[in-house]
Design a protein around this motif. Structure first.
Motif, PDB file in Angstrom:
ATOM      1  N   ASN A  98      41.388  38.688  38.811  1.00 50.26           N
ATOM      2  CA  ASN A  98      41.785  40.040  38.417  1.00 50.26           C
ATOM      3  C   ASN A  98      42.440  40.790  39.573  1.00 50.26           C
ATOM      4  OD1 ASN A  98      40.684  39.508  35.916  1.00 50.26           O
ATOM      5  ND2 ASN A  98      38.746  40.568  36.339  1.00 50.26           N
ATOM      6  N   THR A  99      41.892  40.597  40.775  1.00 50.53           N
ATOM      7  CA  THR A  99      42.470  41.259  41.943  1.00 50.53           C
ATOM      8  C   THR A  99      43.885  40.751  42.205  1.00 50.53           C
ATOM      9  OG1 THR A  99      40.263  41.522  42.922  1.00 50.53           O
ATOM     10  CG2 THR A  99      42.148  41.705  44.409  1.00 50.53           C
ATOM     11  N   VAL A 100      44.094  39.439  42.024  1.00 53.61           N
ATOM     12  CA  VAL A 100      45.434  38.880  42.205  1.00 53.61           C
ATOM     13  C   VAL A 100      46.404  39.459  41.174  1.00 53.61           C
ATOM     14  CG1 VAL A 100      46.820  36.773  42.008  1.00 53.61           C
ATOM     15  CG2 VAL A 100      44.673  36.743  43.302  1.00 53.61           C
ATOM     16  N   GLU A 101      45.966  39.548  39.923  1.00 51.14           N
ATOM     17  CA  GLU A 101      46.849  40.092  38.887  1.00 51.14           C
ATOM     18  C   GLU A 101      47.186  41.558  39.166  1.00 51.14           C
ATOM     19  OE1 GLU A 101      48.325  38.393  36.510  1.00 51.14           O
ATOM     20  OE2 GLU A 101      47.370  36.596  37.346  1.00 51.14           O
ATOM     21  N   ALA A 102      46.205  42.313  39.617  1.00 50.89           N
ATOM     22  CA  ALA A 102      46.453  43.714  39.956  1.00 50.89           C
ATOM     23  C   ALA A 102      47.424  43.818  41.126  1.00 50.89           C
ATOM     24  CB  ALA A 102      45.143  44.413  40.288  1.00 50.89           C
ATOM     25  N   ALA A 103      47.277  42.902  42.104  1.00 56.66           N
ATOM     26  CA  ALA A 103      48.176  42.929  43.254  1.00 56.66           C
ATOM     27  C   ALA A 103      49.593  42.554  42.842  1.00 56.66           C
ATOM     28  CB  ALA A 103      47.660  41.979  44.331  1.00 56.66           C
ATOM     29  N   LYS A 104      49.722  41.622  41.892  1.00 61.12           N
ATOM     30  CA  LYS A 104      51.055  41.271  41.402  1.00 61.12           C
ATOM     31  C   LYS A 104      51.713  42.472  40.712  1.00 61.12           C
ATOM     32  CE  LYS A 104      50.278  36.308  40.620  1.00 61.12           C
ATOM     33  NZ  LYS A 104      50.184  35.232  39.570  1.00 61.12           N
ATOM     34  N   ALA A 105      50.912  43.178  39.918  1.00 57.97           N
ATOM     35  CA  ALA A 105      51.449  44.364  39.236  1.00 57.97           C
ATOM     36  C   ALA A 105      51.879  45.412  40.236  1.00 57.97           C
ATOM     37  CB  ALA A 105      50.399  44.934  38.285  1.00 57.97           C
ATOM     38  N   GLU A 106      51.116  45.557  41.306  1.00 57.38           N
ATOM     39  CA  GLU A 106      51.470  46.524  42.333  1.00 57.38           C
ATOM     40  C   GLU A 106      52.761  46.128  43.034  1.00 57.38           C
ATOM     41  OE1 GLU A 106      51.170  49.956  44.737  1.00 57.38           O
ATOM     42  OE2 GLU A 106      50.333  49.383  42.793  1.00 57.38           O
ATOM     43  N   ALA A 157      51.651  42.036  50.946  1.00 55.66           N
ATOM     44  CA  ALA A 157      50.569  41.626  51.838  1.00 55.66           C
ATOM     45  C   ALA A 157      49.230  41.654  51.110  1.00 55.66           C
ATOM     46  CB  ALA A 157      50.522  42.534  53.073  1.00 55.66           C
ATOM     47  N   ARG A 158      49.033  42.689  50.304  1.00 56.19           N
ATOM     48  CA  ARG A 158      47.791  42.758  49.526  1.00 56.19           C
ATOM     49  C   ARG A 158      47.707  41.614  48.523  1.00 56.19           C
ATOM     50  NH1 ARG A 158      47.944  49.332  48.501  1.00 56.19           N
ATOM     51  NH2 ARG A 158      47.052  49.919  50.540  1.00 56.19           N
ATOM     52  N   LEU A 159      48.845  41.236  47.961  1.00 55.21           N
ATOM     53  CA  LEU A 159      48.855  40.097  47.046  1.00 55.21           C
ATOM     54  C   LEU A 159      48.500  38.806  47.784  1.00 55.21           C
ATOM     55  CD1 LEU A 159      49.400  38.767  44.333  1.00 55.21           C
ATOM     56  CD2 LEU A 159      51.846  38.700  44.924  1.00 55.21           C
ATOM     57  N   ASP A 160      49.057  38.646  48.976  1.00 56.12           N
ATOM     58  CA  ASP A 160      48.735  37.443  49.768  1.00 56.12           C
ATOM     59  C   ASP A 160      47.242  37.381  50.075  1.00 56.12           C
ATOM     60  OD1 ASP A 160      51.367  36.644  49.755  1.00 56.12           O
ATOM     61  OD2 ASP A 160      51.841  37.525  51.719  1.00 56.12           O
ATOM     62  N   ASN A 161      46.665  38.518  50.478  1.00 57.12           N
ATOM     63  CA  ASN A 161      45.233  38.555  50.766  1.00 57.12           C
ATOM     64  C   ASN A 161      44.404  38.246  49.523  1.00 57.12           C
ATOM     65  OD1 ASN A 161      45.503  39.151  53.483  1.00 57.12           O
ATOM     66  ND2 ASN A 161      45.389  41.374  53.181  1.00 57.12           N
ATOM     67  N   ALA A 162      44.851  38.782  48.386  1.00 59.43           N
ATOM     68  CA  ALA A 162      44.119  38.516  47.145  1.00 59.43           C
ATOM     69  C   ALA A 162      44.163  37.036  46.788  1.00 59.43           C
ATOM     70  CB  ALA A 162      44.700  39.357  46.006  1.00 59.43           C
ATOM     71  N   LYS A 163      45.310  36.395  47.016  1.00 52.62           N
ATOM     72  CA  LYS A 163      45.421  34.961  46.753  1.00 52.62           C
ATOM     73  C   LYS A 163      44.538  34.154  47.712  1.00 52.62           C
ATOM     74  CE  LYS A 163      50.115  34.967  44.818  1.00 52.62           C
ATOM     75  NZ  LYS A 163      51.526  34.545  45.022  1.00 52.62           N
ATOM     76  N   ILE A 164      44.513  34.593  48.972  1.00 51.83           N
ATOM     77  CA  ILE A 164      43.655  33.902  49.949  1.00 51.83           C
ATOM     78  C   ILE A 164      42.190  33.998  49.528  1.00 51.83           C
ATOM     79  CG2 ILE A 164      42.786  34.004  52.318  1.00 51.83           C
ATOM     80  CD1 ILE A 164      45.621  34.831  53.180  1.00 51.83           C
ATOM     81  N   GLU A 165      41.739  35.182  49.151  1.00 55.67           N
ATOM     82  CA  GLU A 165      40.351  35.352  48.719  1.00 55.67           C
ATOM     83  C   GLU A 165      40.073  34.545  47.456  1.00 55.67           C
ATOM     84  OE1 GLU A 165      39.459  39.498  48.416  1.00 55.67           O
ATOM     85  OE2 GLU A 165      39.065  39.684  50.572  1.00 55.67           O
ATOM     86  N   LEU A 166      41.058  34.460  46.559  1.00 56.32           N
ATOM     87  CA  LEU A 166      40.890  33.616  45.378  1.00 56.32           C
ATOM     88  C   LEU A 166      40.718  32.154  45.791  1.00 56.32           C
ATOM     89  CD1 LEU A 166      40.868  33.171  42.324  1.00 56.32           C
ATOM     90  CD2 LEU A 166      43.382  33.042  42.414  1.00 56.32           C
ATOM     91  N   GLY A 167      41.476  31.734  46.805  1.00 59.47           N
ATOM     92  CA  GLY A 167      41.331  30.363  47.309  1.00 59.47           C
ATOM     93  C   GLY A 167      39.962  30.107  47.920  1.00 59.47           C
TER      94      GLY A 167
END
Length: 383
Positions: A98-106, A157-167
């Motif tokens: 969800n955080t990744v999707e929100a970051a993509k929208a942002e 950058a927030r999207l990258d961090n969200a993807k890292i945390e998802l990983g």
């Protein structure tokens, strides 16, 4: 009168009997007891030191969660070999998806905003050149476009961090090695507070490290000993034997690898590390062992069998055989024990004849019959 004669005759008879017994006692032959005798030897004796150590993997890596959540999967067999990069644990990833999707929208929103600001700048710029708009209007348009570009970078950058945390919800093996027993099970909750303790450990056991402390004095003595001979090996290249908990000697020899950078001020010791091949897989982290290595040499050391020495606390005594085959109690000073022998540092010289008395009580004043034994000081037993 007759009574007096009878008493006199009886007294005379007793006197004769006593004298006869005394003559019989004196006429008995004196028996000289046989005793085993060895000759004190002289040898160049290597000195070995033993220390208690503990086994570590060549690499021991804690498995720590880097995000918090519920454990949803364990994908390994405890105690088995895992390959680098293989999946170990999964953590509930829905919040991070969800955080990744929100970051993509942002990112999409800021990119749209940036396009609008660029269009505005493209509109204002020619008008400003025609003086239809002021320079201030142009500067504002440029600033708005630059701010929009920065907003896009922040969102990306927030999207990258969200993807890292998802990983991080997929925990993989950092190295190839043996994995331990899991400290968490499916359904357990993990967080960053528990990260310091770890939820598991992976150890590389092809080679293992053995660490053991030695005293500062021993360390200095070893260094001096190995600096005496320029051709001798460096102290840290000395071969090392490993003695297992059951007393058996490990099949592979190791080498001293390194010393710690400092002496521990609380114990006065320094930590030494040795490295061993572990192809058999017998050695495991946490195992207590003994390390043994050559630490010096006694040149021209005087040796005698241990059983020839009588010890009372810190007092050591032997019986020397004199030229008249009598015993001479002699105090000695001893060094290390080597096999079944003592190294004598004072009180004896090569060739002295030492009586092995054992538990037999002998009067030093009596004459004995020596039985010479040939003692092999290169081994722990007689020839």
């Amino acid at each position: 009168m007759s009574s007096t004669i009878t008493k006199t005759a009886l007294a005379g008879f007793l006197l004769i009997l006593i004298c006869s017994c005394a003559e019989n006692e004196n006429s008995k032959p004196v028996v000289s007891p046989e005793v085993n005798v060895v000759t004190a030897g002289k040898e160049n004796i290597p000195v070995y030191s033993e220390y208690v150590g503990q086994v570590y993997g060549l690499t021991d890596v804690n498995i720590d969660p880097r995000v918090q959540g519920w454990i949803t999967g364990i994908h390994f067999k405890e105690g088995s070999l895992v390959q680098k990069g293989s999946l170990l644990y999964t953590i509930d990833d829905q919040p991070y998806v969800n955080t990744v999707e929100a970051a993509k929208a942002e990112v999409a929103r800021t990119q749209t905003q940036m396009e609008n600001r660029r269009s505005e700048l493209d509109r204002v710029k020619p008008l400003a050149e025609m003086n239809a708009l002021s320079q201030r209007d142009l500067d504002d348009a440029k600033a708005s476009y630059a701010a929009a570009q920065s907003e896009v970078k922040i969102a990306e950058a927030r999207l990258d961090n969200a993807k890292i945390e998802l990983g991080y919800t997929r925990i993989t093996a950092p190295i190839t090695g043996i994995i331990g027993i899991s400290k968490v099970q499916i359904g357990d909750y993990v967080n960053l507070v528990s990260a310091g303790n770890g939820i598991n450990v992976v150890s590389s056991l092809g080679d293992v490290r053995v660490r053991f402390p030695i005293s500062e004095n021993d360390y200095l003595n070893f260094l001096r000993e190995y600096k005496k001979d320029p051709k001798s090996n460096n102290f840290l290249e000395v071969p090392v034997d490993l003695i297992l908990g059951d007393g058996s000697v490990f099949g592979e020899k190791g080498n001293l690898q390194l010393t710690n950078r400092q002496i521990d001020p609380s114990t006065g010791s320094i930590l030494i590390q040795a490295l061993f091949k572990n192809a058999s897989g017998i050695l495991r982290p946490g195992q207590y062992v003994k390390v043994r290595f050559r630490s010096g040499e006694y040149n021209n050391a005087i040796l005698i069998p241990q059983q020839s020495v009588n010890q009372l606390q810190n007092v050591f005594q032997v019986f020397l055989l004199t030229d008249s085959n009598k015993l001479k109690p002699t105090l000695i000073k001893v060094g290390s024990r080597v096999g079944s022998n003592w190294i004598v540092t004072d009180g004896l010289k090569e060739g002295d004849k030492i009586v092995i008395v054992g538990s037999t009580f002998l009067n030093p004043a009596m004459t004995v019959k020596p039985v010479m034994l040939k003692w092999n000081y290169d081994s722990t037993s007689k020839d």
